[in-house]
Design a protein around this motif. Structure first.
Motif, PDB file in Angstrom:
ATOM      1  N   LYS A 263       0.837  -1.206   0.000  1.00  0.00           N
ATOM      2  CA  LYS A 263       0.000   0.000   0.000  1.00  0.00           C
ATOM      3  C   LYS A 263       0.869   1.252   0.000  1.00  0.00           C
ATOM      4  CE  LYS A 263      -4.135  -1.894   2.108  1.00  0.00           C
ATOM      5  NZ  LYS A 263      -4.635  -2.346   3.416  1.00  0.00           N
ATOM      6  N   ASN A 264       1.897   1.270   0.858  1.00  0.00           N
ATOM      7  CA  ASN A 264       2.771   2.451   0.922  1.00  0.00           C
ATOM      8  C   ASN A 264       3.506   2.677  -0.401  1.00  0.00           C
ATOM      9  OD1 ASN A 264       2.035   2.732   3.548  1.00  0.00           O
ATOM     10  ND2 ASN A 264       3.897   1.818   4.399  1.00  0.00           N
ATOM     11  N   LEU A 265       4.012   1.596  -0.970  1.00  0.00           N
ATOM     12  CA  LEU A 265       4.775   1.731  -2.217  1.00  0.00           C
ATOM     13  C   LEU A 265       3.870   2.223  -3.339  1.00  0.00           C
ATOM     14  CD1 LEU A 265       7.019  -1.476  -2.072  1.00  0.00           C
ATOM     15  CD2 LEU A 265       7.650   0.872  -1.558  1.00  0.00           C
ATOM     16  N   SER A 266       2.666   1.684  -3.398  1.00  0.00           N
ATOM     17  CA  SER A 266       1.724   2.080  -4.439  1.00  0.00           C
ATOM     18  C   SER A 266       1.392   3.569  -4.310  1.00  0.00           C
ATOM     19  CB  SER A 266       0.462   1.226  -4.310  1.00  0.00           C
ATOM     20  OG  SER A 266      -0.595   1.817  -5.006  1.00  0.00           O
ATOM     21  N   LYS A 267       1.190   3.998  -3.076  1.00  0.00           N
ATOM     22  CA  LYS A 267       0.885   5.411  -2.829  1.00  0.00           C
ATOM     23  C   LYS A 267       2.026   6.286  -3.353  1.00  0.00           C
ATOM     24  CE  LYS A 267      -1.065   6.008   1.356  1.00  0.00           C
ATOM     25  NZ  LYS A 267      -0.850   6.179   2.816  1.00  0.00           N
ATOM     26  N   GLU A 268       3.246   5.892  -3.038  1.00  0.00           N
ATOM     27  CA  GLU A 268       4.410   6.664  -3.464  1.00  0.00           C
ATOM     28  C   GLU A 268       4.572   6.670  -4.986  1.00  0.00           C
ATOM     29  OE1 GLU A 268       7.692   6.663  -1.075  1.00  0.00           O
ATOM     30  OE2 GLU A 268       8.898   7.725  -2.576  1.00  0.00           O
ATOM     31  N   LEU A 269       4.337   5.508  -5.602  1.00  0.00           N
ATOM     32  CA  LEU A 269       4.450   5.426  -7.071  1.00  0.00           C
ATOM     33  C   LEU A 269       3.435   6.353  -7.731  1.00  0.00           C
ATOM     34  CD1 LEU A 269       4.858   1.562  -7.461  1.00  0.00           C
ATOM     35  CD2 LEU A 269       6.589   3.292  -7.964  1.00  0.00           C
ATOM     36  N   LYS A 270       2.211   6.345  -7.195  1.00  0.00           N
ATOM     37  CA  LYS A 270       1.173   7.183  -7.789  1.00  0.00           C
ATOM     38  C   LYS A 270       1.515   8.661  -7.614  1.00  0.00           C
ATOM     39  CE  LYS A 270      -2.405   3.709  -7.546  1.00  0.00           C
ATOM     40  NZ  LYS A 270      -3.424   3.067  -6.710  1.00  0.00           N
ATOM     41  N   LEU A 271       2.032   8.981  -6.442  1.00  0.00           N
ATOM     42  CA  LEU A 271       2.427  10.355  -6.159  1.00  0.00           C
ATOM     43  C   LEU A 271       3.500  10.832  -7.129  1.00  0.00           C
ATOM     44  CD1 LEU A 271       1.628  12.149  -3.640  1.00  0.00           C
ATOM     45  CD2 LEU A 271       3.897  11.596  -2.752  1.00  0.00           C
ATOM     46  N   ARG A 272       4.456   9.962  -7.423  1.00  0.00           N
ATOM     47  CA  ARG A 272       5.580  10.348  -8.276  1.00  0.00           C
ATOM     48  C   ARG A 272       5.340  10.033  -9.740  1.00  0.00           C
ATOM     49  NH1 ARG A 272      10.552   8.186  -4.569  1.00  0.00           N
ATOM     50  NH2 ARG A 272      11.702   8.510  -6.481  1.00  0.00           N
ATOM     51  N   GLY A 273       4.227   9.363 -10.043  1.00  0.00           N
ATOM     52  CA  GLY A 273       3.854   9.131 -11.438  1.00  0.00           C
ATOM     53  C   GLY A 273       4.586   7.994 -12.130  1.00  0.00           C
ATOM     54  N   ASP A 303      -0.453  -0.501  -8.913  1.00  0.00           N
ATOM     55  CA  ASP A 303      -1.607  -0.853  -8.098  1.00  0.00           C
ATOM     56  C   ASP A 303      -1.196  -1.657  -6.865  1.00  0.00           C
ATOM     57  OD1 ASP A 303      -4.710  -1.079  -8.146  1.00  0.00           O
ATOM     58  OD2 ASP A 303      -3.971  -3.087  -7.659  1.00  0.00           O
ATOM     59  N   ASN A 304      -1.702  -1.239  -5.706  1.00  0.00           N
ATOM     60  CA  ASN A 304      -1.270  -1.922  -4.482  1.00  0.00           C
ATOM     61  C   ASN A 304      -1.685  -3.388  -4.451  1.00  0.00           C
ATOM     62  OD1 ASN A 304      -3.993  -0.929  -4.003  1.00  0.00           O
ATOM     63  ND2 ASN A 304      -3.719  -1.638  -1.908  1.00  0.00           N
ATOM     64  N   LYS A 305      -2.826  -3.700  -5.051  1.00  0.00           N
ATOM     65  CA  LYS A 305      -3.279  -5.104  -5.050  1.00  0.00           C
ATOM     66  C   LYS A 305      -2.376  -5.972  -5.923  1.00  0.00           C
ATOM     67  CE  LYS A 305      -8.143  -4.095  -4.197  1.00  0.00           C
ATOM     68  NZ  LYS A 305      -8.235  -2.766  -4.861  1.00  0.00           N
ATOM     69  N   ASP A 306      -1.961  -5.426  -7.079  1.00  0.00           N
ATOM     70  CA  ASP A 306      -1.023  -6.170  -7.941  1.00  0.00           C
ATOM     71  C   ASP A 306       0.292  -6.405  -7.216  1.00  0.00           C
ATOM     72  OD1 ASP A 306      -2.821  -6.091  -9.992  1.00  0.00           O
ATOM     73  OD2 ASP A 306      -1.824  -4.465 -11.101  1.00  0.00           O
ATOM     74  N   ILE A 307       0.804  -5.329  -6.613  1.00  0.00           N
ATOM     75  CA  ILE A 307       2.112  -5.436  -5.956  1.00  0.00           C
ATOM     76  C   ILE A 307       2.038  -6.444  -4.807  1.00  0.00           C
ATOM     77  CG2 ILE A 307       3.882  -4.153  -4.660  1.00  0.00           C
ATOM     78  CD1 ILE A 307       3.027  -1.651  -6.291  1.00  0.00           C
ATOM     79  N   PHE A 308       0.952  -6.362  -4.052  1.00  0.00           N
ATOM     80  CA  PHE A 308       0.775  -7.290  -2.934  1.00  0.00           C
ATOM     81  C   PHE A 308       0.649  -8.725  -3.431  1.00  0.00           C
ATOM     82  CE2 PHE A 308      -2.443  -9.503  -0.205  1.00  0.00           C
ATOM     83  CZ  PHE A 308      -1.549  -9.879   0.780  1.00  0.00           C
ATOM     84  N   LYS A 309      -0.161  -8.918  -4.466  1.00  0.00           N
ATOM     85  CA  LYS A 309      -0.415 -10.265  -4.983  1.00  0.00           C
ATOM     86  C   LYS A 309       0.899 -10.935  -5.422  1.00  0.00           C
ATOM     87  CE  LYS A 309      -2.549 -11.119  -8.907  1.00  0.00           C
ATOM     88  NZ  LYS A 309      -3.465 -10.654  -9.944  1.00  0.00           N
ATOM     89  N   ILE A 310       1.704 -10.187  -6.169  1.00  0.00           N
ATOM     90  CA  ILE A 310       2.973 -10.749  -6.648  1.00  0.00           C
ATOM     91  C   ILE A 310       3.935 -10.949  -5.469  1.00  0.00           C
ATOM     92  CG2 ILE A 310       4.959 -10.397  -8.166  1.00  0.00           C
ATOM     93  CD1 ILE A 310       2.345 -10.811  -9.680  1.00  0.00           C
ATOM     94  N   GLY A 311       3.980  -9.944  -4.577  1.00  0.00           N
ATOM     95  CA  GLY A 311       4.853 -10.051  -3.410  1.00  0.00           C
ATOM     96  C   GLY A 311       4.508 -11.283  -2.578  1.00  0.00           C
TER      97      GLY A 311
END
Ligand SMILES: [Mg+2]
Length: 348
Positions: A263-273, A303-311
């Protein structure tokens, strides 16, 4: 034409920011990242370094060396903000900037005299941010980084083309880019201790032993480095990791932590584009041995769900947990600007 490359490295960055924001900390041994006994030192102020404390040291060891030090938690949000301000200063002087980490960057200023630029950058950082940086100026990245490290803190060092070979000759091999303790041991076995030993070594023998790496260190030994300053973030990664209060054997707990990192990483990615293509899970076992496993996606995501799912997939299927773990990390890399047409032409 020779290139002109500047490497800027903020001095004891996290500690310096804390000292700036709280003058009662000035002149004292400040250790950032050692607030918990199980943590690791991120930055030590110069006062703390006198006690032998350095980054990546365990907090426990640091506290033994300097029991009266001031141990502060890592305020990443604050350091990132300052890092952005530093980057804003760089942008006044070059369009080609490669951040190496939160407190370090290369600038390509080819075509302009780099020395006045380096002076101005240092002055701007001092005047506007009340911080100091050590700056190296040379003809390529390897030499510029070597230069910035030669006079810390608050240094400005220039390595000129005609002095390179002589300057490198007496330095230990670990001063070469990417030569760490294991490579050093390999080189020592061949009787190579100093960069001069590499200069005098047979290049083809080095290549036959180390492959591409052998050619690279031979070239570096003569100060040759053609790598460009890469003004995009593709080589960067964003990660979260956590050292637990006690060693963990409960998979559900780990999966839950992974979810919160995602969730945190996704938030940061979206913030930075950015979108990402590669996801890496890192595990440090009770005995301190580290394993990492990665997966690269065919379709980039933020997407946080994608990142989580793969992680979660990596965590649950790619490791053989032989022991409880003390640290879990999740990193995303292979970053992509979605609006960047060059990147879109890659195999996405
Ligand atoms: Mg630094």
């Amino acid at each position: 034409m020779d290139r002109s490359i500047i490497h800027v490295d903020m001095d004891a960055f996290y500690a310096a920011v804390e000292q700036r924001d709280n003058p009662s900390l000035i002149g004292k041994p400040i250790i950032i990242g050692g607030a918990s006994d199980r943590g690791v030192v991120c930055t030590a102020s110069y006062e703390a370094r006198k006690y032998g404390i350095h980054s990546a040291m365990s907090a426990k060891v640091a506290k033994r060396l300097c029991p009266n030090g001031i141990y502060l938690p890592v305020d990443m949000k604050k350091y990132k903000k300052v890092s952005k301000e530093v980057r804003g200063i760089f942008q006044r002087y070059s369009n080609i900037i490669e951040p190496v980490s939160i407190d370090e960057a290369f600038l390509d200023t080819t075509g302009n005299d780099p020395i006045p630029i380096a002076r101005k950058i240092k002055k701007d950082i001092r005047d506007e941010l009340q911080l100091t940086a050590s700056v190296g100026v040379s003809i390529n990245k390897f030499l510029a980084k070597l230069a910035s490290d030669m006079d810390k803190p608050d240094g400005l060092t220039i390595i000129r083309k005609d002095e390179v070979v002589e300057l490198l000759e007496p330095l230990p091999v670990t001063k070469l880019w990417g030569v760490g303790p294991s490579m050093e041991r390999e080189l020592n076995k061949l009787g190579i201790y100093y960069i001069g030993d590499i200069q005098r070594y047979d290049k083809n023998v080095l290549i036959s032993i180390f492959g591409k790496r052998g050619k690279e260190i031979y070239d570096f030994s003569y100060g040759i480095d053609h790598r460009p300053v890469e003004d995009h973030i593709l080589n960067q990664s964003i990660g979260e990791e956590e050292t637990f209060r006690e060693d963990i054997g409960d998979m559900d707990f780990l999966i839950d932590r992974l979810n919160s990192y995602a969730k945190n990483l996704s938030k940061e990615l979206k913030l930075r584009g950015y979108l990402i293509k590669t996801i890496t899970v890192k595990v440090k076992y009770k005995d301190f041995s580290v394993e990492t496993r990665s997966m690269t996606l065919s379709i980039p995501t933020n997407d946080n769900k994608d990142i989580f799912k793969i992680g979660k997939h990596i965590l649950t299927t790619r490791f053989n947990f032989y022991d409880k773990i003390r640290l879990l990390g999740l990193t995303v890399s292979n970053l992509i600007y979605p609006e960047d047409p060059i990147q879109l032409s890659l195999d996405i």
